[in-house]
Design a protein around this motif. Structure first.
Motif, mmCIF file in Angstrom:
data_model
loop_
_atom_site.group_PDB
_atom_site.id
_atom_site.type_symbol
_atom_site.label_atom_id
_atom_site.label_comp_id
_atom_site.label_asym_id
_atom_site.label_seq_id
_atom_site.Cartn_x
_atom_site.Cartn_y
_atom_site.Cartn_z
ATOM 1 N N UNK B 137 0.704 -1.000 -0.032
ATOM 2 C CA UNK B 137 -0.005 0.095 -0.148
ATOM 3 C C UNK B 137 0.861 1.277 -0.055
ATOM 4 N N UNK B 138 2.046 1.058 0.620
ATOM 5 C CA UNK B 138 2.706 2.326 0.715
ATOM 6 C C UNK B 138 3.258 2.775 -0.382
ATOM 7 N N UNK B 139 3.730 1.794 -1.176
ATOM 8 C CA UNK B 139 4.446 1.902 -2.391
ATOM 9 C C UNK B 139 3.046 2.710 -3.451
ATOM 10 N N UNK B 141 0.735 4.274 -2.760
ATOM 11 C CA UNK B 141 0.495 5.554 -2.225
ATOM 12 C C UNK B 141 1.660 6.464 -2.915
ATOM 13 N N UNK B 142 2.851 5.890 -2.738
ATOM 14 C CA UNK B 142 3.996 6.893 -3.485
ATOM 15 C C UNK B 142 3.753 7.156 -4.771
#
Lengths: 370, 289, 339
Positions: B137-139, B141-142
């Motif tokens: 998810x954080x990727x 998001x990025x």
């Protein structure tokens, strides 16, 4: 941290929904509980028996939580955070008192200047140091904080008062001191200082919590966990770290400006590297991986400081032991506890152990019930 | 090797120019397809040294759009260093990197995923204390918000969660999304790494030994996954791989790296018959014995 | 731990701005010397003494950091413990200063060994932040012990009469103790350098850090050598503490001040360079003492009294910030160490 629990998928049961809401908002609920319970708990005669430190403890919680945004979430250990507390403190004190020809300012303006100075210094220092490696960062912040302390000690332009600090005419217009108690006066309304600090505490802590749960905050966590991977996945690690430093510095200065009123002035002691060290100790003691870690750490530390200094005789029923001589050196024992904690589990802290303990207890009780 | 002469005069002017010239002459023309302006990914005379050691020596690669390229070579041939240099993890000593015709040599490492270049790591690099879902998810998001974003007022769970679950499904990771990444099996960790690389929405994907440490069954599944990524998502894939069965079965072309230099590039059957390649591998074997 | 030497290449990379800065510094020093020769020499020697103490403190810190990968925050506490122990040896036991010079460092070394065996041994190979935190806790404990045992008031000891006289240097008379301190410090630095670079001991510790298993396999008892290394580092700090406090007295803040300064010296000299630490220690010491003199001379010459700032305490940090801005790896540092 909340966050991971609510990923399991939704349920239709109302009870489950309530529980999931509670799970999602347990941090705000916990913060309100802290505010409501702190004062009655410590003024219990079995504990401290007086309540004056309650407001001070709340302010320290904000400061250490701001510190932990940087250390616990972004992975940057600042060993000089007292300087940011000091910027807020000194700016508020100098502005409100209008000493040495400085313009006399309303408290919010003076505090805002302190916050702006702290944020600027945080930003510039961050640009210079965040990519230097964690040990470098720790010592560089420490060294700069030391330089700031020396500067304040030199009393430049007669502004900082040297080793005496700034203690004259420092109470803002809306705060009155009656019989050693601070009261906030809004128009005709009188509010206890504790509740004013509580409001600042709740607003700041909720803001920090929102930062931690935001996409921005999760990027910080990713950087802390694995900076190389974060960069390879397209995260601009340098900018995130610099901004985290800036935000942390700003919140620290906010805490500092309120602490100035609480302590009736800006003291050089609060600016010292010892304060910076205490900050690290409180955060690690509480548990840097948890949002409530700093809160637990500050409570234990401040409580120990007040309680153990007062504590004199241990009554064991059959005999009494005079411990006052030993317990004035409580820092030795706290240091020992800290060393053990760091060697065994540096990131867990009191809050981590408390969580595990409560979880075990829950599991065991459930087992008994079934 | 168009700019060999330039680079030689610029950086190694104390070394006799004849030396560089001789090597260039005797080197087989490794990658005939190089045309930086049309290739999906190209390197031109890429070189990386560590002190006296040259880990990547004037490598010129050209990978076409939609190609599945394998890079093979004995241990220590410089394959991972080549990836690191292409990704910007290590700045090249010399040479250029082109992505889709655009020179990206000077771009920071964190900019490249946003330009369409992504990688997975040979060692399982993960956000270990985070959940599987959060890792991806954080990727996502990025990839959506950019390399830096002051996205402060949202709950992180509202950004990229569905896409992340979708990608976990794509790579066939069956473990619950709430599992901590460090608790995954080795094979699942490799799949998670691929899902994270895909989360950057790349056009060119570099995979560093995606099947290492996997059982034969899992290896086949991963090989199928890589083909699927190329065929269905239309990505260009560059793959470092030791398992020759995988290499021979899925790659369009193979490049062979030895002691930092590219010694051959061609279709699988051609590479199998290539003398220089056999020498490199057998020579390596001899040294190890 | 290379002793990087200035090579031709290094000199070639020094930019014109550096040369200009150096020229300005020389001119300023010359002006100051012309205005106040006595004070100038006095402060230059004061700075040299201070610098030598800094080098001695830094030596132990960077040995343990460079060879064992432990960031020892307690190094300042060792320094302070040495100072206070010398007070006990001289005042409580009534022994001569010379005895304190030997006994106090040995005792500090033993404390270091105890801490190494009980705590630090478990931290080899872990994140340096963890060792920093753990040694910070140890610092707290040692400082509390010092406050409890010796109290918080400043203390002093008297030095042997041989060292309290003055030595005439023409323009000014310098206390003999200062010259003694510089001489002893130089001998110590040379001895430590030889021990690390020329003997089997330094070699095996270095090898052990790089490949512990292999080094033990060839028959070296590593734990004992690491402990010995820690003894050496702690004793050096204690030794510096005795030397320094004999002149200035003992204060409970000296530990924290000096551990920070030691790190500043490491940063300025360049992490991983013993030679860099020596140069930067002396540079920082001398510039800290001379800057106020230069400023006051400048104030006198230009008739601008506000220029006479008393910024001695600040100078080390200003030097550090300048270095960070213009030469981040330090004067003689290798790139990428600890990053």
């Amino acid at each position: 941290m909340s966050g991971e629990t609510a990923t399991g998928g939704g349920s239709t049961e109302t009870l489950d929904r309530a529980r999931s809401l509670l799970g999602r908002y347990r941090v705000p609920v916990g913060l309100v509980l802290v505010v409501v319970l702190l004062r009655p708990v410590i003024s219990n005669p079995l504990l401290l028996g007086y309540e004056a430190v309650a407001a001070t403890i709340l302010i320290w919680m904000v400061f250490v939580a701001a510190f932990n945004l940087l250390f616990g979430y972004a992975g940057l250990l600042s060993f000089g955070h007292a300087m940011f507390l000091g910027f807020g403190m000194y700016a508020a004190a100098i502005g409100v008192s209008g000493r040495a020809g400085a313009p006399q300012l309303p408290f919010p303006v003076a505090a805002a200047i302190g916050i702006a100075v702290a944020a600027t210094v945080g930003y510039l220092l961050g640009r210079l140091t965040v990519e230097k490696g964690e040990i470098y960062f720790a010592f560089l912040t420490l060294a700069v904080a030391q330089a700031v302390e020396f500067t304040a000690n030199r009393n430049p332009l007669n502004l900082t008062g040297g080793s005496n600090g700034v203690t004259q005419n420092v109470l803002p217009g809306f705060v009155e001191s009656t019989r050693g108690q601070l009261v906030v006066v809004f128009g005709g309304l009188e509010v206890d200082w504790y509740w004013f600090v509580s409001a600042v505490f709740l607003v700041s802590m909720l803001a920090l919590w929102q930062i931690v749960r935001s996409p921005f905050g999760r990027s910080l966590v990713a950087i802390r966990e694995n900076g190389d991977l974060a960069r390879a996945m397209g995260i601009d690690t340098t900018r995130y770290k610099v901004q985290a430093f800036t935000i942390s510095a700003a919140f620290s200065a906010l805490a500092g400006s309120v602490l100035m009123v609480d302590r009736y002035g800006a003291s050089q002691e609060t600016l010292s590297v010892i304060t910076s060290g205490d900050t690290v100790l409180m955060a690690v003691l509480g548990g840097v991986r948890y949002f409530f870690g700093p809160i637990a750490g500050v409570f234990v530390w401040q409580f120990a400081e007040e309680f153990l200094n007062e504590f004199e005789v241990l009554h064991l029923g059959f005999t009494s032991v005079d411990l006052s001589g030993v317990l004035t050196h409580w820092q030795f024992f706290l240091g020992a506890l800290f060393v053990v904690l760091v060697v065994v589990a540096p990131l867990e802290g009191i809050w981590g152990y408390l969580r595990d303990w409560v979880r075990d207890l829950y599991v065991r009780l459930k087992g008994v019930a079934e | 090797m168009s700019d060999t002469a330039d680079t030689a005069t610029e950086t190694t002017d104390d070394v006799e120019p004849t030396d560089a010239g001789r090597e260039a002459d005797t080197m087989p023309s490794p990658d005939p397809a190089v045309d930086p302006t049309t290739a999906a990914l190209a390197t031109d005379g890429l070189r990386r040294t560590f002190g006296e050691v040259t880990a990547v020596d004037r490598v010129s690669l050209g990978v076409e759009r939609g190609e599945l390229r394998a890079i093979i070579g004995p241990n220590g041939a410089g394959k991972t260093t080549l990836f690191n240099t292409i990704m910007g993890t290590l700045p090249p000593t010399d040479g250029r990197v082109f992505l889709d015709g655009q020179d990206v040599t000077e771009r920071d490492e964190h900019e490249r995923p946003h330009l369409g270049l992504a990688r997975s790591f040979q060692s399982n690099e993960l956000f270990e204390e985070q959940t599987v879902l959060e890792n991806v998810r954080v990727v996502v998001q990025t990839s959506r918000r950019g390399a830096f974003s002051f996205d402060l007022f949202r709950d992180h769970r509202s950004v990229g969660r569905e896409r992340a679950l979708e990608l976990l499904d794509t790579v066939g990771l069956d473990a619950p999304p709430s599992t901590l990444a460090k608790n995954l099996s080795h094979g699942d960790q490799r799949r998670l790494g691929i899902a994270m690389a895909l989360a950057t929405e790349p056009e060119v994907l570099l995979l560093d030994e995606p099947t290492s440490g996997m059982s034969p069954g899992a290896t086949t599944a991963t090989a199928n996954l890589i083909e699927e990524i190329r065929d269905e998502l239309g990505l260009t894939v560059v793959l470092i791989e030791h398992d020759m069965d995988v290499v021979l079965s899925i790659s369009d072309r193979i490049s062979v790296l030895n002691r930092g230099s590219l010694i051959a590039t061609g279709p699988p059957e051609e590479i199998q018959a290539n003398d220089a390649v056999q020498d490199a591998y057998l020579g390596g074997m001899r040294e190890e014995l | 731990m290379n002793t990087t030497e200035l090579t031709r290449e290094d000199l070639a990379t020094v930019s014109p701005a550096w040369w200009a800065a150096a020229l300005v510094a020389v001119v300023l020093l010359a002006v100051t010397f012309a205005v106040e020769p006595g004070l100038f020499i006095d402060q230059a020697i004061g700075g040299l003494v201070y610098g030598m103490v800094l080098v001695l403190v830094t030596l132990g810190l960077s040995l343990i950091l460079g060879l064992m990968g432990i960031v020892n925050f307690a190094h300042g506490a060792f320094f302070m413990l040495g100072a206070y122990l010398s007070y006990s040896v001289v005042v409580t036991l009534g022994l001569p200063f010379w005895a304190a010079l030997i006994l106090a460092p040995l005792a500090v070394g033993v404390v270091g060994v105890v801490l190494e065996i009980t705590v630090l041994r478990y931290l080899y190979g872990s994140d340096p932040i963890v060792s920093l935190l753990a040694t910070f806790g140890l610092t707290m404990m040692i400082e509390e012990v010092i406050r409890a045992y010796w109290g918080t008031a400043p203390l002093e000891i008297s030095r042997p009469s041989v060292l309290t006289r003055g030595t005439d240097l023409g323009v000014t008379t310098v206390p003999t103790y200062r010259l003694f301190l510089v001489g002893v410090a130089v001998l110590t630095i040379v001895a430590v350098y030889l021990l690390i670079s020329r003997t089997d001991f330094g070699l095996t510790v270095r090898a052990g850090v790089q490949d512990g298993e292999m080094t033990e396999f060839v028959g070296v008892n590593l734990p004992v050598r690491f402990t010995a290394m820690f003894f050496l580092g702690a004793a050096l700090a204690g030794f510096a503490g005795v030397l320094y406090s004999a002149e200035t007295g003992m204060r409970t803040t000296m530990g924290e001040t000096f551990v920070i300064l030691a790190f500043v010296v490491v940063v300025v000299g360049g992490i991983g360079s013993l030679f860099g630490s020596v140069v930067s220690g002396i540079l920082i010491g001398v510039s800290a003492y001379l800057t106020p003199v230069v400023l006051s001379a400048l104030a006198e010459v230009t008739n601008q009294p506000w220029l006479a700032l008393q910024i001695r305490d600040l100078v080390p940090y200003l030097v550090m910030i300048l270095i960070l801005l213009y030469r981040p790896r330090g004067l003689f540092g290798e790139e990428g160490f600890l990053e």
